[in-house]
Design a protein around this motif. Structure first.
Motif, PDB file in Angstrom:
ATOM      1  N   PRO A   6       6.929  -4.643  -2.005  1.00 48.40           N
ATOM      2  CA  PRO A   6       7.774  -3.533  -2.451  1.00 48.40           C
ATOM      3  C   PRO A   6       8.667  -3.987  -3.603  1.00 48.40           C
ATOM      4  O   PRO A   6       9.034  -5.145  -3.681  1.00 48.40           O
ATOM      5  CB  PRO A   6       8.585  -3.171  -1.212  1.00 48.40           C
ATOM      6  CG  PRO A   6       8.556  -4.370  -0.363  1.00 48.40           C
ATOM      7  CD  PRO A   6       7.305  -5.116  -0.670  1.00 48.40           C
ATOM      8  N   LYS A   7       9.083  -3.059  -4.466  1.00 46.15           N
ATOM      9  CA  LYS A   7       9.754  -3.447  -5.696  1.00 46.15           C
ATOM     10  C   LYS A   7      11.168  -3.947  -5.482  1.00 46.15           C
ATOM     11  O   LYS A   7      11.513  -5.081  -5.734  1.00 46.15           O
ATOM     12  CB  LYS A   7       9.763  -2.283  -6.684  1.00 46.15           C
ATOM     13  CG  LYS A   7       8.394  -1.962  -7.202  1.00 46.15           C
ATOM     14  CD  LYS A   7       8.439  -1.329  -8.580  1.00 46.15           C
ATOM     15  CE  LYS A   7       7.038  -0.974  -9.035  1.00 46.15           C
ATOM     16  NZ  LYS A   7       6.318  -0.137  -8.062  1.00 46.15           N
ATOM     17  N   LEU A  25      -0.333  -0.787   0.977  1.00 45.96           N
ATOM     18  CA  LEU A  25       0.284   0.462   0.529  1.00 45.96           C
ATOM     19  C   LEU A  25       1.542   0.761   1.332  1.00 45.96           C
ATOM     20  O   LEU A  25       2.587   1.130   0.781  1.00 45.96           O
ATOM     21  CB  LEU A  25      -0.731   1.602   0.690  1.00 45.96           C
ATOM     22  CG  LEU A  25      -0.397   2.894  -0.039  1.00 45.96           C
ATOM     23  CD1 LEU A  25      -0.558   2.678  -1.528  1.00 45.96           C
ATOM     24  CD2 LEU A  25      -1.320   4.017   0.421  1.00 45.96           C
ATOM     25  N   ARG A  84       4.230  -1.534   0.230  1.00 48.75           N
ATOM     26  CA  ARG A  84       4.698  -1.241  -1.116  1.00 48.75           C
ATOM     27  C   ARG A  84       5.574  -0.006  -1.139  1.00 48.75           C
ATOM     28  O   ARG A  84       6.626   0.024  -1.758  1.00 48.75           O
ATOM     29  CB  ARG A  84       3.473  -1.024  -2.018  1.00 48.75           C
ATOM     30  CG  ARG A  84       3.808  -0.669  -3.448  1.00 48.75           C
ATOM     31  CD  ARG A  84       2.533  -0.283  -4.170  1.00 48.75           C
ATOM     32  NE  ARG A  84       2.770  -0.087  -5.579  1.00 48.75           N
ATOM     33  CZ  ARG A  84       2.873  -1.086  -6.449  1.00 48.75           C
ATOM     34  NH1 ARG A  84       2.759  -2.324  -6.022  1.00 48.75           N
ATOM     35  NH2 ARG A  84       3.101  -0.831  -7.710  1.00 48.75           N
ATOM     36  N   GLN A  85       5.139   1.048  -0.415  1.00 47.63           N
ATOM     37  CA  GLN A  85       5.870   2.308  -0.458  1.00 47.63           C
ATOM     38  C   GLN A  85       6.817   2.468   0.711  1.00 47.63           C
ATOM     39  O   GLN A  85       7.371   3.535   0.929  1.00 47.63           O
ATOM     40  CB  GLN A  85       4.880   3.472  -0.469  1.00 47.63           C
ATOM     41  CG  GLN A  85       4.008   3.465  -1.703  1.00 47.63           C
ATOM     42  CD  GLN A  85       3.028   4.618  -1.699  1.00 47.63           C
ATOM     43  OE1 GLN A  85       2.832   5.273  -0.675  1.00 47.63           O
ATOM     44  NE2 GLN A  85       2.396   4.857  -2.834  1.00 47.63           N
ATOM     45  N   ARG A  86       6.973   1.407   1.457  1.00 44.93           N
ATOM     46  CA  ARG A  86       7.914   1.401   2.586  1.00 44.93           C
ATOM     47  C   ARG A  86       7.644   2.544   3.552  1.00 44.93           C
ATOM     48  O   ARG A  86       8.545   3.270   3.959  1.00 44.93           O
ATOM     49  CB  ARG A  86       9.365   1.469   2.092  1.00 44.93           C
ATOM     50  CG  ARG A  86       9.877   0.104   1.713  1.00 44.93           C
ATOM     51  CD  ARG A  86      11.374   0.178   1.525  1.00 44.93           C
ATOM     52  NE  ARG A  86      11.709   0.363   0.129  1.00 44.93           N
ATOM     53  CZ  ARG A  86      11.761  -0.619  -0.737  1.00 44.93           C
ATOM     54  NH1 ARG A  86      11.507  -1.847  -0.350  1.00 44.93           N
ATOM     55  NH2 ARG A  86      12.069  -0.383  -1.991  1.00 44.93           N
ATOM     56  N   ARG A  87       6.393   2.703   3.939  1.00 49.60           N
ATOM     57  CA  ARG A  87       6.048   3.775   4.861  1.00 49.60           C
ATOM     58  C   ARG A  87       5.806   3.173   6.245  1.00 49.60           C
ATOM     59  O   ARG A  87       4.738   2.644   6.527  1.00 49.60           O
ATOM     60  CB  ARG A  87       4.806   4.503   4.343  1.00 49.60           C
ATOM     61  CG  ARG A  87       5.112   5.303   3.085  1.00 49.60           C
ATOM     62  CD  ARG A  87       3.867   5.674   2.324  1.00 49.60           C
ATOM     63  NE  ARG A  87       2.994   6.522   3.105  1.00 49.60           N
ATOM     64  CZ  ARG A  87       1.906   7.096   2.606  1.00 49.60           C
ATOM     65  NH1 ARG A  87       1.586   6.892   1.345  1.00 49.60           N
ATOM     66  NH2 ARG A  87       1.136   7.828   3.361  1.00 49.60           N
TER      67      ARG A  87
END
Lengths: 244, 409, 299
Positions: free
Chosen positions: A35-36, B327, B330-333
């Motif tokens: 994550p960024k 994913l 990355r998208q914090r889901r």
């Protein structure tokens, strides 16, 4: 199994290519999966309005649609009035509740001044009003049946309905959502620290049913002082109200 | 000066009420057990326990579809192989926290260790149902050592690791019992136990795969590989991570009242961190399996029924979860991460079953399908494991710290 | 860092023991490999299907007699060995064979490097120095790993019993210890079963093949299969038509596990220093970040 020298050249060649291709792909995948920004705590408190059942399950979670006063009373806006009650932590802190002394309808309350009191074992502990205004309705059932407050402090255990002319301004002084949850965490930590100093710890591990009467556990003789400390009414008392 | 709860003036009866009956008198406690969840458990155990008894009275042939041609079946594939893989969360999280010092995962160490301990314990119990002469278990442990056997190494490693896990979990039990001195002593062992646990786990996770090395004549060539021990070890890490995500999500929902405040948000962060780890491990595992495929040289078999199933396992249960975990991270889901974790758990079980049951004896005329009783006995054992988990979590400081005992760090 | 001395010895002890384990009985294997192991040559062209071997085996081992002794109907179905029958003879129809049939005796192959003995974690199945692979029922756990490991599907299990045993031919190890041939070979009327030393029997088999060009298939089954067995077969009919598995490689099954087993002491040796290195490094990182944080807050 096809591992003669001729086949091996071909297979080994593919294996090497695969391994070499994998290295940059792995780097790319690492970047994809990362994550960024640094992860921010997701405040789930306000995300869904928990039903009344959740309150018992989510012990120290505070319902997201309520406003919370540092004295452990809560306020909920209903139209042009505000419903007021005692929160779950406070009722567990006190433990056994004999009854509640509530102000009569028409009484004027001031925000952060004593509004009602909890009576237990002959002693009474005052609770501060989350908002000021005129009491328009009193929940007498809850006053005489403490079970309502203990089992459903945010539901049928509501205590007062107040008409507050300065509602908007006063609500601003209260906590909700993530802030309220953080406050409750601090209170819990404080209680934990106090408890660790005593032998209260063992009581908590009785199997996790929410512990009743934590103030008693902290100090059997002076539980009301402990309770008043948390409810911010150490030097306050609530003299009004009837014993109905 | 002792500090057991007996010192607080609790007689044995009060102690039982407080420690065992969750603070309720016996009558109230028994009444509290009447819930829909427990009804489901009863529906499983009421036919299940007699089935287990029947198996021991009348033998394996009486309850199972195991035959001379197919001597291994569901109990090995599910209870033993899948069970061990899914219990791998114990050593994974313990290593993250105690060796790599990632304190963020501290809240899930104890549940992961407990899942690991109970996982292995019930693997052994499941094994008792599968062994023809389980009373001879002491033989290879005490005096007749078949040291050339991979099975020997598996047995010893599992036995030792079960001990390690028991010791790693002991601080929670000692806190429950209020035995402060013993608990201090038990905590000191943590680092050594974690290192030993990782050694033993590497060995037996890979050795379960090594069991299949002697069976190129039974396992389908697409799954058979000299690297199968490595495949098993790496996929066990992924299985452990996925299982911890699933278990922590279920625990927080089922035992919400027992978790420490603020831990729901912390768990979300933890879940996403684990999802990222799972993504990377599965990605590497995917390429490992690809290498295995190339090494076998049997691309011709990809165009068969088993070939399609192999591709489905490799793509659907390894590559897809890898990407979806990535994913989710990355998208914090968090919700996506949990579903993918569940899918990964299923995928690991599918892989273990593929080797031990589904492609086992793939080109033999006599194939095996588990009997209803076998399934019932497996489900019974799993249910007993889950119930034990619940019993322990309801009483011991697993999901939150005991305020009387400051955290170990 | 708190690795106690006791824990160190515990780890070292386990590593040491694991290192000692896994060494094969090299001396025994060497002498057996040199051809001095008891073996049987089965010549499929000589077997008439009298099943005297089945009867002799049952009598020698105290088993119930062979099914339907004497009748031809028994050959209608393909039989396998079972807990009550350590050996069976099956009939295969073949146009080229004299009389239209060939008979093949099946039993444990008594491999030179047997999968079953290697698989058994309790040494219940044991390759003896004398050659036969014998079964010690008192040690058996009933795990059935021997059954799945055997490439010839030999060991059988008493599934119907509550206290089951594994069963297979023992090569009449006790008779051999007294200098006698196995029961089956001793009653064979046509010399289809010839008992002797493996090296000599291989010579005999090759001789028969050379001296009868065009008759025998140019292969001695068991010479190399699964690393070599002690029951050798020659036949005039291709082996895959006589119920033999012909997809078995020359690597013995235990050889396939050698690397995996050798990795055990390596893991036990390397993992601890690796992990302790990671631990130390991670502690240093945390110390540095804590220091950095403190310095920052002093600004």
């Amino acid at each position: 199994m096809g591992h003669d020298l001729l086949t091996i050249y071909f297979l080994k060649g593919i294996e090497y290519l695969l391994a070499v291709a994998y290295l940059p792909l792995f780097v790319l995948f690492w970047r994809f999966a990362t994550p960024k920004a640094p992860a921010v705590a997701v405040a789930a408190v306000g995300d869904k309005a928990p039903g009344w059942a959740d309150q018992l399950a989510d012990y120290f979670r505070l319902p997201g649609d309520l406003f919370h006063h540092p004295g452990h009373a809560w306020a909920r806006v209903e139209g042009d009035t505000v419903v007021v009650g005692l929160n779950d932590f406070a009722q567990r802190l006190v433990g056994r509740i004999d009854r509640l002394r509530l102000p009569a309808a028409g009484t004027e309350l001031a925000q952060s001044r004593p509004a009602f009191s909890i009576v237990s074992g002959g002693r009474s502990v005052a609770v501060l009003a989350p908002v000021g205004g005129t009491v328009v309705e009193v929940n007498h059932e809850a006053a005489s049946d403490p079970g309502a407050v203990k089992q459903s402090p945010y539901g049928r255990g509501w205590l007062l309905r107040v008409r507050s002319p300065q509602m908007a301004a006063q609500l601003k002084a209260l906590m909700r959502g993530e802030l309220a949850q953080r406050w409750m965490d601090t209170v819990w930590e404080q209680l934990n620290t106090e408890a660790a100093a005593t032998e209260l710890g063992a009581v908590y591990q009785d199997g996790g049913t929410p512990v009743d009467g934590m103030a008693q556990g902290l100090s059997p003789e002076h539980w009301d002082r402990v309770a008043r400390r948390y409810l911010l009414t150490e030097d306050e008392s609530f003299e009004g109200g009837s014993d109905a | 000066m002792t500090d057991t709860t007996f010192d607080r003036g609790l007689g044995p009866r009060e102690w039982v009420i407080e420690k065992v009956f969750l603070g309720m008198p016996l009558g109230a406690y028994l009444r509290s057990l009447v819930t829909p969840g427990n009804l489901l458990v009863a529906l499983i155990l009421i036919p299940g326990i007699p089935a287990v008894v029947y198996r021991f009275v009348y033998g394996i042939g009486a309850v199972s579809n195991l035959t001379q041609a197919n001597p291994w079946g569901l109990w090995i594939g599910l209870d033993v192989m899948s069970g061990v893989a899914l219990a791998a969360g114990g050593f994974t999280i313990a290593t993250l926290v105690h060796v790599l010092g990632l304190r963020d995962y501290q809240p899930i160490v104890r549940p992961a260790i407990l899942t690991g301990f109970l996982g292995y314990l019930f693997v052994v119990i499941g094994l008792m149902a599968d062994l023809g002469r389980p009373w001879n278990l002491p033989v290879p442990m005490v005096y007749s050592f078949g040291t050339g056997s991979v099975m020997f190494e598996v047995g010893w490693c599992v036995a030792l690791y079960l001990t390690v896990l028991a010791l790693e979990f002991s601080p929670a039990v000692l806190e429950w019992l209020g035995l402060r001195k013993m608990r201090e002593w038990a905590l000191k062992l943590t680092l050594a136990l974690t290192v030993l646990g990782l050694c033993l786990s590497t060995l037996h996770q890979s050795s379960l795969g090594a069991l299949f090395l002697m069976m190129p004549h039974r396992v389908h060539p697409l799954w058979y590989s000299g690297f199968v021990p490595i495949f098993f070890f790496v996929s066990a890490i992924a299985a452990g991570i996925a299982m911890v995500i699933v278990e922590s999500a279920l625990s927080h929902r089922a035992f919400g009242s027992r978790v420490a405040p603020g831990s729901h948000e912390r768990l979300d962060r933890i879940t996403l961190g684990l999802a990222r780890a799972g993504a990377l491990v599965l990605f590497a595992y995917f390429f490992l399996r690809l290498q295995g495929l190339v090494d076998s040289g049997r691309f011709d078999l990809l165009n068969t029924g088993y070939g399609y199933w192999f591709l489905f396992e490799l793509l659907g249960f390894v590559l897809v979860p890898a990407i979806l975990f990535g994913l989710a991270s990355r998208q914090r889901r968090v919700v996506l991460a949990r579903w993918v974790a569940g899918w990964t758990v299923i995928g690991i079980v599918v892989n273990r079953l593929n080797l031990s049951v589904i492609t086992f004896n793939w080109n033999s005329p006599e194939r095996y399908v588990p009997s209803a009783m076998e399934v019932l006995i497996s489900v019974t054992i799993i249910t007993l494991g889950v119930m034990t988990f619940r019993w322990i979590v309801n009483r011991m400081p697993v999901l939150r710290d005991d305020p009387a005992f400051p955290p170990a760090h | 860092m708190d690795v106690s001395r006791r824990t160190f010895f515990k780890i070292a002890g386990v590593a040491g023991a694991a290192g000692i384990a896994g060494q094969p009985a090299k001396a025994e294997a060497a002498s057996l490999a040199a051809g001095h192991s008891p073996a049987v040559l089965v010549d499929a062209t000589r077997c008439i299907g009298c099943r005297g071997c089945e009867a002799a085996c049952a009598e020698a081992n105290g088993l119930p007699g062979p099914a339907d002794a004497g009748g031809e109907a028994v050959f209608e179905a393909r039989r396998k060995t079972s807990p009550g029958a350590y050996t069976v003879v099956n009939r295969y129809a073949h146009a080229q064979a004299e009389g239209g049939y060939r008979f093949v005796k099946t039993q444990c192959m008594h491999c030179a490097d047997p999968a079953c003995a290697s698989a058994c974690l309790a040494k219940a199945l044991e390759k003896t120095a004398a050659g036969p692979v014998v079964y010690h029922p008192d040690r058996c756990l009933g795990c059935r790993y021997c059954m799945v490991a055997c490439q010839f599907d030999v060991p059988k299990f008493e599934f119907e019993k509550a206290a089951p045993f594994v069963s297979k031919c023992s090569f009449c190890a006790e008779r051999q210890a007294q200098g006698q041939p196995p029961a089956c070979a001793s009653v064979c009327p046509t010399g289809a079963l010839q008992f002797g030393q493996r090296g000599e029997l291989l010579e005999e088999a090759r001789t028969r093949i050379y001296q009868n060009p065009g008759t025998y298939v140019r292969h001695i089954y068991g010479e190399h299969e699964a690393g070599g067995t002690n029951w050798l077969y020659i036949s005039d009919v291709p082996f895959d038509q006589l119920g033999f598995r012909t997809d078995l490689g020359p690597t013995s099954p235990p050889e396939l596990t050698r690397t995996a087993l050798a990795a055990v002491p390596v893991v036990l040796t390397l993992w601890p220093p690796l992990l302790m290195g990671l631990y130390t490094w991670s502690q240093r990182l945390k110390g540095a970040s804590r220091q950095g944080g403190q310095e920052a807050s002093h600004d």
